[in-house]
Design a protein around this motif. Structure first.
Motif, mmCIF file in Angstrom:
data_model
loop_
_atom_site.group_PDB
_atom_site.id
_atom_site.type_symbol
_atom_site.label_atom_id
_atom_site.label_comp_id
_atom_site.label_asym_id
_atom_site.label_seq_id
_atom_site.Cartn_x
_atom_site.Cartn_y
_atom_site.Cartn_z
ATOM 1 N N PHE A 55 -21.763 44.353 83.165
ATOM 2 C CA PHE A 55 -22.852 43.911 84.042
ATOM 3 C C PHE A 55 -23.803 42.995 83.256
ATOM 4 O O PHE A 55 -24.225 41.943 83.758
ATOM 5 N N LEU A 56 -24.126 43.382 82.026
ATOM 6 C CA LEU A 56 -24.996 42.545 81.185
ATOM 7 C C LEU A 56 -24.383 41.166 80.932
ATOM 8 O O LEU A 56 -25.093 40.156 80.909
ATOM 9 N N ARG A 76 -33.633 44.688 81.583
ATOM 10 C CA ARG A 76 -34.300 45.898 81.079
ATOM 11 C C ARG A 76 -33.637 47.162 81.652
ATOM 12 O O ARG A 76 -33.339 48.102 80.921
ATOM 13 N N ASP A 77 -33.369 47.157 82.961
ATOM 14 C CA ASP A 77 -32.783 48.347 83.574
ATOM 15 C C ASP A 77 -31.319 48.535 83.188
ATOM 16 O O ASP A 77 -30.867 49.668 83.017
ATOM 17 N N ALA A 78 -30.578 47.458 83.022
ATOM 18 C CA ALA A 78 -29.176 47.579 82.597
ATOM 19 C C ALA A 78 -29.099 48.119 81.168
ATOM 20 O O ALA A 78 -28.276 48.987 80.861
ATOM 21 N N ILE A 82 -27.529 51.847 79.954
ATOM 22 C CA ILE A 82 -26.553 51.999 78.871
ATOM 23 C C ILE A 82 -27.038 53.012 77.832
ATOM 24 O O ILE A 82 -26.247 53.782 77.291
ATOM 25 N N GLN A 83 -28.335 53.050 77.588
ATOM 26 C CA GLN A 83 -28.894 53.906 76.541
ATOM 27 C C GLN A 83 -29.428 55.243 77.050
ATOM 28 O O GLN A 83 -29.909 56.054 76.255
ATOM 29 N N ALA A 84 -29.354 55.494 78.342
ATOM 30 C CA ALA A 84 -29.914 56.725 78.914
ATOM 31 C C ALA A 84 -29.303 57.956 78.244
ATOM 32 O O ALA A 84 -28.114 57.985 77.919
ATOM 33 N N GLU A 85 -30.131 58.974 78.068
ATOM 34 C CA GLU A 85 -29.691 60.186 77.380
ATOM 35 C C GLU A 85 -29.062 61.225 78.290
ATOM 36 O O GLU A 85 -28.430 62.150 77.815
ATOM 37 N N ASN A 86 -29.252 61.073 79.602
ATOM 38 C CA ASN A 86 -28.671 62.045 80.519
ATOM 39 C C ASN A 86 -28.332 61.370 81.843
ATOM 40 O O ASN A 86 -28.734 60.228 82.093
ATOM 41 N N ILE A 97 -31.831 48.992 89.391
ATOM 42 C CA ILE A 97 -30.928 47.840 89.493
ATOM 43 C C ILE A 97 -30.572 47.611 90.961
ATOM 44 O O ILE A 97 -30.587 46.475 91.453
ATOM 45 N N SER A 98 -30.281 48.696 91.660
ATOM 46 C CA SER A 98 -29.915 48.605 93.077
ATOM 47 C C SER A 98 -31.032 47.975 93.899
ATOM 48 O O SER A 98 -30.779 47.106 94.743
#
Length: 168
Positions: A55-56, A76-78, A82-86, A97-98
């Motif tokens: 996507f990036l 920023r949201d993409a 990718i880096q989200a912890e959960n 993003i949606s």
């Protein structure tokens, strides 16, 4: 708040050489977005995050055609997805993003890729007051926010296709 998010898209739509430039870019973004949505339906955070770089890449290729605020928001949201912890945080960034893509598609339409806009009002305790929305490739509802817990929870809101560039 919705009015504010649409302002940049009206400005940007005048920057594209033709309306089809915008709809073709929307097709490319949706083609990279749908696999992420499908993995979140399966509650597979790891696979959803692995699809983030694709996507990036599409977003990077679209940089010159996107208004800066829109590009920066999607970027920023993409990256956060990718880096989200959960899984909950991954879904939160997917929701953002949606929202941006829905605002874009309302202006640009699509060229060849169909999109169905769906809203899950069951998400009200967790997301915006009116629930959470997303785009998907099929008419059958598959909820990326609840996964198997509420797989088909959602209400169709709009259909976008080359023949229907604006909501029904």
């Amino acid at each position: 708040m919705r009015f504010i998010t649409l302002i940049p898209f009206f400005f940007i739509s005048s920057l594209w050489a033709t309306p089809t430039d915008a709809s073709k870019m929307m097709d490319a973004l949706l083609t990279a977005y749908y696999p992420i949505q499908e993995q979140l339906v399966k509650s597979d955070q790891s696979e959803a995050q692995k699809l983030g770089p694709a996507f990036l890449q599409v977003l990077t290729e679209s940089t010159s055609r996107l208004e800066t605020t829109t590009h920066d928001s999607l970027l920023r949201d993409a990256q956060a997805l990718i880096q989200a912890e959960n899984l909950d945080d991954t879904r939160l960034h997917f929701m953002r993003i949606s929202q941006t893509l829905i605002s874009m598609i309302e202006v640009s339409g699509v060229d060849q890729v169909s999109a169905y806009q769906v809203r899950c009002e069951c998400m009200q305790p967790y997301f915006p007051a009116d629930g959470a929305t997303w785009l998907q490739a099929t008419e059958q509802i598959y909820n990326p926010y609840w996964g198997s817990r509420m797989l088909h929870c959602g209400l169709p809101e709009a259909e976008y296709s080359a023949a229907k560039p604006t909501p029904e």
